[in-house]
Design a protein around this motif. Structure first.
Motif, short mmCIF file in Angstrom:
data_model
loop_
_atom_site.label_atom_id
_atom_site.label_comp_id
_atom_site.label_asym_id
_atom_site.label_seq_id
_atom_site.Cartn_x
_atom_site.Cartn_y
_atom_site.Cartn_z
N ASP A 85 37.80 -36.28 -23.43
CA ASP A 85 38.90 -35.37 -23.73
C ASP A 85 38.41 -34.13 -24.47
O ASP A 85 38.83 -33.01 -24.19
CB ASP A 85 39.99 -36.07 -24.54
CG ASP A 85 40.74 -37.11 -23.73
OD1 ASP A 85 40.85 -36.96 -22.50
OD2 ASP A 85 41.22 -38.08 -24.34
N ALA A 86 37.51 -34.34 -25.44
CA ALA A 86 36.97 -33.21 -26.20
C ALA A 86 36.15 -32.28 -25.30
O ALA A 86 36.20 -31.06 -25.47
CB ALA A 86 36.12 -33.72 -27.37
N ASP B 207 38.55 -30.12 -23.56
CA ASP B 207 39.08 -29.12 -24.50
C ASP B 207 38.08 -28.01 -24.75
O ASP B 207 38.44 -26.83 -24.79
CB ASP B 207 39.45 -29.78 -25.83
CG ASP B 207 40.66 -30.68 -25.74
OD1 ASP B 207 41.42 -30.58 -24.74
OD2 ASP B 207 40.86 -31.49 -26.67
N CYS B 208 36.80 -28.36 -24.92
CA CYS B 208 35.77 -27.36 -25.19
C CYS B 208 35.64 -26.36 -24.04
O CYS B 208 35.33 -25.19 -24.26
CB CYS B 208 34.43 -28.03 -25.45
SG CYS B 208 34.32 -28.84 -27.06
#
Length: 129
Positions: A38-39, A42-43
């Motif tokens: 998920d990160a 997002d990045c």
């Protein structure tokens, strides 16, 4: 001008090492570019080291080495850890994906990461070499 970040696939020996490799590719030694799926997604939205205009690409060198390291065995390890933290309503789904990985079937971590990179970046900006 497009900025190209190089993922050195020969350095990817598992999921934890992948996070180190992509973090360093984008933000230099000790750099961060996600520590979970998920990160990572997002990045890719910007503000985490990539150009604000979104004009960047990833070149994943020796991706076949990474594909092996992030294959079904590593996927099963990841899913085992996820199962212990999964919400009770999600455990059956995680268990099913774990069973598939243990049987050598289903998407691998490599497949999931490639999909995230391909979906989160401008079309055609992920080069597997």
């Amino acid at each position: 001008m497009t900025v190209t970040y190089v993922i050195e696939g020969s350095r990817v020996t598992g999921l934890e090492q992948f996070w180190t490799v992509i973090g360093e590719a984008v933000n230099g030694p000790g750099g961060y570019f996600g520590r979970n799926l998920d990160a990572l997604a997002d990045c890719l939205g910007g503000g985490m080291g990539t150009p604000d205009d979104g004009d960047f690409a990833f070149e994943w060198r020796d991706h076949t080495s990474s594909a092996r390291a992030l294959g079904h065995e590593e996927t099963a390890r990841y899913l085992r850890q996820s199962l212990s933290r999964a919400h009770p309503t999600n455990r059956a789904s995680v268990q099913q994906r774990l069973d598939e990985a243990l049987a050598g079937r289903g998407p691998t971590l490599f497949d999931l990461i490639v999909a995230i990179l391909a979906d989160g970046a401008t079309p055609g900006t992920l080069l597997l070499s």
